[in-house]
Design a protein around this motif. Structure first.
Motif, PDB file in Angstrom:
ATOM      1  N   LEU A 229     -16.175  -5.521   9.737  1.00  0.00           N
ATOM      2  CA  LEU A 229     -15.627  -6.864   9.639  1.00  0.00           C
ATOM      3  C   LEU A 229     -14.154  -6.889   9.273  1.00  0.00           C
ATOM      4  N   ILE A 230     -13.421  -7.789   9.942  1.00  0.00           N
ATOM      5  CA  ILE A 230     -12.107  -8.228   9.504  1.00  0.00           C
ATOM      6  C   ILE A 230     -12.259  -9.722   9.263  1.00  0.00           C
ATOM      7  N   ILE A 231     -11.931 -10.156   8.061  1.00  0.00           N
ATOM      8  CA  ILE A 231     -12.079 -11.573   7.748  1.00  0.00           C
ATOM      9  C   ILE A 231     -10.712 -12.169   7.471  1.00  0.00           C
ATOM     10  N   ALA A 232     -10.504 -13.398   7.948  1.00  0.00           N
ATOM     11  CA  ALA A 232      -9.193 -14.025   7.857  1.00  0.00           C
ATOM     12  C   ALA A 232      -9.320 -15.452   7.347  1.00  0.00           C
ATOM     13  N   ALA A 233      -8.372 -15.851   6.519  1.00  0.00           N
ATOM     14  CA  ALA A 233      -8.284 -17.223   6.022  1.00  0.00           C
ATOM     15  C   ALA A 233      -6.993 -17.349   5.237  1.00  0.00           C
ATOM     16  N   ARG A 234      -6.710 -18.564   4.756  1.00  0.00           N
ATOM     17  CA  ARG A 234      -5.494 -18.793   3.979  1.00  0.00           C
ATOM     18  C   ARG A 234      -5.653 -18.412   2.513  1.00  0.00           C
ATOM     19  N   ARG A 235      -6.885 -18.511   1.983  1.00  0.00           N
ATOM     20  CA  ARG A 235      -7.092 -18.333   0.540  1.00  0.00           C
ATOM     21  C   ARG A 235      -7.503 -16.899   0.227  1.00  0.00           C
ATOM     22  N   ALA A 236      -6.541 -16.121  -0.268  1.00  0.00           N
ATOM     23  CA  ALA A 236      -6.773 -14.698  -0.488  1.00  0.00           C
ATOM     24  C   ALA A 236      -7.864 -14.447  -1.519  1.00  0.00           C
ATOM     25  N   ASP A 237      -7.902 -15.247  -2.584  1.00  0.00           N
ATOM     26  CA  ASP A 237      -8.895 -15.004  -3.628  1.00  0.00           C
ATOM     27  C   ASP A 237     -10.309 -15.203  -3.117  1.00  0.00           C
ATOM     28  N   ARG A 238     -10.510 -16.196  -2.279  1.00  0.00           N
ATOM     29  CA  ARG A 238     -11.850 -16.454  -1.752  1.00  0.00           C
ATOM     30  C   ARG A 238     -12.216 -15.446  -0.670  1.00  0.00           C
ATOM     31  N   LEU A 239     -11.223 -14.978   0.067  1.00  0.00           N
ATOM     32  CA  LEU A 239     -11.480 -13.891   1.018  1.00  0.00           C
ATOM     33  C   LEU A 239     -11.956 -12.647   0.284  1.00  0.00           C
ATOM     34  N   ASP A 240     -11.323 -12.355  -0.837  1.00  0.00           N
ATOM     35  CA  ASP A 240     -11.719 -11.186  -1.622  1.00  0.00           C
ATOM     36  C   ASP A 240     -13.162 -11.305  -2.093  1.00  0.00           C
ATOM     37  N   ALA A 241     -13.584 -12.521  -2.413  1.00  0.00           N
ATOM     38  CA  ALA A 241     -14.970 -12.727  -2.842  1.00  0.00           C
ATOM     39  C   ALA A 241     -15.934 -12.460  -1.697  1.00  0.00           C
ATOM     40  N   THR A 242     -15.572 -12.899  -0.492  1.00  0.00           N
ATOM     41  CA  THR A 242     -16.407 -12.618   0.681  1.00  0.00           C
ATOM     42  C   THR A 242     -16.471 -11.120   0.946  1.00  0.00           C
ATOM     43  N   ARG A 243     -15.303 -10.475   0.882  1.00  0.00           N
ATOM     44  CA  ARG A 243     -15.261  -9.025   1.103  1.00  0.00           C
ATOM     45  C   ARG A 243     -16.140  -8.292   0.096  1.00  0.00           C
ATOM     46  N   ALA A 244     -16.070  -8.699  -1.158  1.00  0.00           N
ATOM     47  CA  ALA A 244     -16.863  -8.040  -2.191  1.00  0.00           C
ATOM     48  C   ALA A 244     -18.357  -8.170  -1.913  1.00  0.00           C
ATOM     49  N   GLU A 245     -18.778  -9.337  -1.431  1.00  0.00           N
ATOM     50  CA  GLU A 245     -20.192  -9.521  -1.091  1.00  0.00           C
ATOM     51  C   GLU A 245     -20.600  -8.602   0.052  1.00  0.00           C
ATOM     52  N   ILE A 246     -19.762  -8.524   1.069  1.00  0.00           N
ATOM     53  CA  ILE A 246     -20.077  -7.689   2.231  1.00  0.00           C
ATOM     54  C   ILE A 246     -20.129  -6.214   1.846  1.00  0.00           C
ATOM     55  N   GLU A 247     -19.136  -5.769   1.101  1.00  0.00           N
ATOM     56  CA  GLU A 247     -19.110  -4.368   0.703  1.00  0.00           C
ATOM     57  C   GLU A 247     -20.229  -4.061  -0.290  1.00  0.00           C
ATOM     58  N   GLY A 248     -20.563  -5.029  -1.134  1.00  0.00           N
ATOM     59  CA  GLY A 248     -21.660  -4.835  -2.076  1.00  0.00           C
ATOM     60  C   GLY A 248     -22.995  -4.661  -1.388  1.00  0.00           C
TER      61      GLY A 248
END
Length: 260
Positions: free
Chosen positions: A45-64
């Motif tokens: 996955l590559i995920i994109a959006a304007r809000r970096a903090d919320r993107l990081d939360a999505t990334r953490a869920e995926i990697e977790g």
């Protein structure tokens, strides 16, 4: 069968294994759900959006959950930022154009800024990102798939969100026209048109009298659940739809065919 079991039964456990997918608007709502779904079914996955903090939360869920993911912070109204991505889009197999924006206003009170917010993100940004993706894939001599998130409001009419409705109608026409032009390059372009789903934007509305009245018009008698979109998304993102392009899949519990 549970939702995951149904999807697995239809497509297998990892229909996107070996694929790289880019999902825009992945910091919340449907975009976040789609990103987690594609990662769970094998995509990098590559995920994109304007809000970096919320993107990081999505990334953490995926990697977790054992998935692979990286983030791109981008405003899709910034054409230079989109152009700057083209160099790495050649490695992306599936582009999910989910990012969206809107402001509520009746037609006679719509301001230029309201119009621009909806059209620049939902249509202009979507097109130029799709263009960059298609150019990059064609230069690599590779096929690809674009999945646009439209809306039944692009097929029907409503009040209070005219720029949004116009933008989604544009997404549907764009989907079909791009599909026609990109088919010779092996790039498929399809869309999903969701009906009424609970999101951050509509929080509270469905409990209101107006929301209850609208829900009563849905033949299946309920709002959609995010999992109701899993099958259509995996169909269009995977090779299961290899002979589909220019298609718009309506997922709305029958709302768009409700009686008068």
């Amino acid at each position: 069968m549970a939702g995951d079991d149904v999807v697995t039964g239809m497509f297998g456990e990892r229909p996107l294994a070996g694929k790289t997918a880019l999902v825009t608007g992945a910091s919340a709502g449907l975009g976040r759900h789609f990103a987690k779904l594609l990662a769970r079914t094998g995509a990098n996955l590559i995920i994109a959006a304007r809000r970096a903090d919320r993107l990081d939360a999505t990334r953490a869920e995926i990697e977790g959950a054992g998935g692979a993911c990286r983030c791109i912070t981008i405003d899709l109204t910034d054409m230079e930022a989109i152009a700057g991505l083209e160099g790495e889009l050649g490695a992306v197999d599936v582009l999910v154009n989910n990012a969206g924006a809107s402001r509520a206003a009746m037609a006679l009170k719509v301001r230029e800024a309201d119009w621009d917010v909806a059209l620049d993100t939902n249509l202009k940004g979507l097109f130029f990102l799709s263009q960059a993706f298609a150019r990059a894939r064609k230069a690599e001599g590779k096929a690809g798939a674009i999945v646009n998130i439209a809306s039944i409001t692009g097929l029907r009419q409503g009040v209070g969100l005219l720029p949004y409705h116009v933008s989604k109608a544009g997404v549907i026409q764009l989907t079909k026209t791009l599909a026609l032009e990109l088919a010779p390059a092996g790039i498929r372009v399809n869309a999903i048109a969701p009906g009424s789903f609970p999101t951050e934007i509509t929080a509270g509305f469905w409990e209101s009298p107006a929301g209850q009245t609208m829900m009563a018009r849905i033949p299946q008698g309920r709002l959609g659940e995010f999992a109701d979109l899993d099958g259509p998304m995996l169909l269009l993102a995977s090779d299961a739809s290899r002979y589909m392009t220019g298609s718009v899949i309506v997922v709305d519990g029958g709302h768009s065919i409700s009686g008068l």
